[in-house]
Design a protein around this motif. Structure first.
Motif, PDB file in Angstrom:
ATOM      1  N   VAL A 133       0.847  -1.197   0.000  1.00  0.00           N
ATOM      2  CA  VAL A 133       0.000   0.000   0.000  1.00  0.00           C
ATOM      3  C   VAL A 133       0.880   1.244   0.000  1.00  0.00           C
ATOM      4  CG1 VAL A 133      -1.607   1.380   1.382  1.00  0.00           C
ATOM      5  CG2 VAL A 133      -2.024  -1.065   1.067  1.00  0.00           C
ATOM      6  N   LYS A 134       1.874   1.270   0.873  1.00  0.00           N
ATOM      7  CA  LYS A 134       2.758   2.436   0.964  1.00  0.00           C
ATOM      8  C   LYS A 134       3.420   2.741  -0.371  1.00  0.00           C
ATOM      9  CE  LYS A 134       4.121   2.390   5.806  1.00  0.00           C
ATOM     10  NZ  LYS A 134       5.261   2.366   6.739  1.00  0.00           N
ATOM     11  N   ILE A 135       3.981   1.712  -0.988  1.00  0.00           N
ATOM     12  CA  ILE A 135       4.739   1.948  -2.225  1.00  0.00           C
ATOM     13  C   ILE A 135       3.813   2.319  -3.379  1.00  0.00           C
ATOM     14  CG2 ILE A 135       4.920  -0.418  -3.159  1.00  0.00           C
ATOM     15  CD1 ILE A 135       7.927   1.833  -2.770  1.00  0.00           C
ATOM     16  N   SER A 136       2.654   1.679  -3.470  1.00  0.00           N
ATOM     17  CA  SER A 136       1.741   2.009  -4.573  1.00  0.00           C
ATOM     18  C   SER A 136       1.151   3.405  -4.405  1.00  0.00           C
ATOM     19  CB  SER A 136       0.644   0.951  -4.728  1.00  0.00           C
ATOM     20  OG  SER A 136      -0.109   0.825  -3.555  1.00  0.00           O
ATOM     21  N   MET A 137       0.853   3.800  -3.185  1.00  0.00           N
ATOM     22  CA  MET A 137       0.344   5.164  -2.959  1.00  0.00           C
ATOM     23  C   MET A 137       1.441   6.197  -3.212  1.00  0.00           C
ATOM     24  SD  MET A 137      -2.879   5.172  -2.467  1.00  0.00           S
ATOM     25  CE  MET A 137      -3.166   6.839  -1.877  1.00  0.00           C
ATOM     26  N   LEU A 138       2.675   5.874  -2.826  1.00  0.00           N
ATOM     27  CA  LEU A 138       3.783   6.793  -3.087  1.00  0.00           C
ATOM     28  C   LEU A 138       3.954   7.009  -4.590  1.00  0.00           C
ATOM     29  CD1 LEU A 138       6.227   8.489  -2.199  1.00  0.00           C
ATOM     30  CD2 LEU A 138       7.587   6.379  -2.317  1.00  0.00           C
ATOM     31  N   PHE A 139       3.918   5.938  -5.359  1.00  0.00           N
ATOM     32  CA  PHE A 139       4.083   6.068  -6.802  1.00  0.00           C
ATOM     33  C   PHE A 139       2.938   6.873  -7.423  1.00  0.00           C
ATOM     34  CE2 PHE A 139       6.666   1.844  -7.006  1.00  0.00           C
ATOM     35  CZ  PHE A 139       7.768   2.488  -6.476  1.00  0.00           C
ATOM     36  N   LEU A 140       1.727   6.712  -6.891  1.00  0.00           N
ATOM     37  CA  LEU A 140       0.606   7.501  -7.403  1.00  0.00           C
ATOM     38  C   LEU A 140       0.773   8.974  -7.021  1.00  0.00           C
ATOM     39  CD1 LEU A 140      -1.994   7.528  -8.997  1.00  0.00           C
ATOM     40  CD2 LEU A 140      -3.217   6.846  -6.917  1.00  0.00           C
ATOM     41  N   CYS A 141       1.241   9.235  -5.816  1.00  0.00           N
ATOM     42  CA  CYS A 141       1.512  10.623  -5.414  1.00  0.00           C
ATOM     43  C   CYS A 141       2.579  11.240  -6.306  1.00  0.00           C
ATOM     44  CB  CYS A 141       1.928  10.685  -3.948  1.00  0.00           C
ATOM     45  SG  CYS A 141       0.574  10.405  -2.787  1.00  0.00           S
ATOM     46  N   TRP A 142       3.599  10.467  -6.634  1.00  0.00           N
ATOM     47  CA  TRP A 142       4.634  10.980  -7.537  1.00  0.00           C
ATOM     48  C   TRP A 142       4.031  11.367  -8.878  1.00  0.00           C
ATOM     49  CZ3 TRP A 142       9.114   6.932  -6.702  1.00  0.00           C
ATOM     50  CH2 TRP A 142       9.806   7.247  -5.534  1.00  0.00           C
ATOM     51  N   ALA A 143       3.076  10.587  -9.349  1.00  0.00           N
ATOM     52  CA  ALA A 143       2.453  10.886 -10.639  1.00  0.00           C
ATOM     53  C   ALA A 143       1.682  12.209 -10.596  1.00  0.00           C
ATOM     54  CB  ALA A 143       1.522   9.748 -11.060  1.00  0.00           C
ATOM     55  N   VAL A 144       1.030  12.503  -9.488  1.00  0.00           N
ATOM     56  CA  VAL A 144       0.237  13.736  -9.425  1.00  0.00           C
ATOM     57  C   VAL A 144       1.080  14.972  -9.137  1.00  0.00           C
ATOM     58  CG1 VAL A 144      -1.889  12.525  -8.803  1.00  0.00           C
ATOM     59  CG2 VAL A 144      -0.490  13.522  -6.999  1.00  0.00           C
ATOM     60  N   ILE A 145       2.291  14.794  -8.657  1.00  0.00           N
ATOM     61  CA  ILE A 145       3.159  15.950  -8.426  1.00  0.00           C
ATOM     62  C   ILE A 145       3.350  16.730  -9.725  1.00  0.00           C
ATOM     63  CG2 ILE A 145       5.517  16.698  -7.872  1.00  0.00           C
ATOM     64  CD1 ILE A 145       5.612  14.447  -5.796  1.00  0.00           C
ATOM     65  N   SER A 146       3.420  16.030 -10.828  1.00  0.00           N
ATOM     66  CA  SER A 146       3.638  16.703 -12.117  1.00  0.00           C
ATOM     67  C   SER A 146       2.468  17.595 -12.513  1.00  0.00           C
ATOM     68  CB  SER A 146       3.917  15.678 -13.208  1.00  0.00           C
ATOM     69  OG  SER A 146       2.789  14.855 -13.398  1.00  0.00           O
ATOM     70  N   LEU A 147       1.317  17.445 -11.860  1.00  0.00           N
ATOM     71  CA  LEU A 147       0.190  18.349 -12.106  1.00  0.00           C
ATOM     72  C   LEU A 147       0.464  19.733 -11.537  1.00  0.00           C
ATOM     73  CD1 LEU A 147      -2.784  16.002 -11.096  1.00  0.00           C
ATOM     74  CD2 LEU A 147      -1.975  16.496 -13.416  1.00  0.00           C
ATOM     75  N   VAL A 148       1.375  19.788 -10.553  1.00  0.00           N
ATOM     76  CA  VAL A 148       1.601  21.019  -9.816  1.00  0.00           C
ATOM     77  C   VAL A 148       2.971  21.629 -10.104  1.00  0.00           C
ATOM     78  CG1 VAL A 148       1.687  22.004  -7.482  1.00  0.00           C
ATOM     79  CG2 VAL A 148       0.133  20.122  -7.966  1.00  0.00           C
ATOM     80  N   ALA A 149       3.995  20.784 -10.185  1.00  0.00           N
ATOM     81  CA  ALA A 149       5.368  21.285 -10.312  1.00  0.00           C
ATOM     82  C   ALA A 149       6.128  20.476 -11.346  1.00  0.00           C
ATOM     83  CB  ALA A 149       6.082  21.203  -8.971  1.00  0.00           C
TER      84      ALA A 149
END
Length: 152
Positions: A133-149
């Motif tokens: 769960v931790k690693i899959s959520m982290l990878f998804l968070c990394w994907a959405v960072i590009s929406l902002v920065a």
């Protein structure tokens, strides 16, 4: 924290800190990742609306924010689907007593994973569902960072 004022590296560090280094069980990781994704969606929407204060003056649901970001073409179909899947998992925890995410459900969170990410996820699955769960959520968070920065 205003995500629009943070660099790509700052947001990356925040996601890693919240999802990897802070203690927590499966539910905690889902909630922290979900909140991170919601803040990124809010920032992306705010950057692309002429007057975002009008939209955000009232409390808005996660699903509405996700649908708006999708309608604004801020997300591709696969990222939209992965975020929606994360929201469904969060909702299952919230509304189904005794719910525990299955490893097979975490596959729906995959978004453009590299071979290294797939390998890390498979290793985490061998350790525990909580690690997966931790690693899959982290990878998804990394994907959405590009929406902002943008990466440096």
């Amino acid at each position: 924290m205003n995500f629009n004022e943070q660099s790509f590296n700052d947001l990356d560090n925040l996601a890693v800190q919240r999802l990897i280094f802070e203690d927590g069980d499966e539910l905690t990781s889902i909630l922290k990742g979900h909140l991170f994704i919601e803040k990124a969606l809010e920032s992306a929407i705010s950057k692309n609306l002429p007057n975002p204060k009008v939209f955000f003056k009232k409390r808005r649901t996660f699903e509405l924010k996700l649908d708006l970001a999708n309608a604004m073409d801020l997300l591709d179909h696969n990222l939209f689907s992965a975020i929606k899947a994360a929201n469904n998992i969060r909702n299952n925890y919230s509304h189904n007593d005794g719910y525990s995410v299955a490893l097979s459900e975490l596959n729906s969170l995959k978004y453009n994973w590299s071979s290294l990410q797939k390998e890390a996820f498979n290793g985490a699955c061998q350790n525990s569902t909580g690690e997966a769960v931790k690693i899959s959520m982290l990878f998804l968070c990394w994907a959405v960072i590009s929406l902002v920065a943008e990466p440096i």
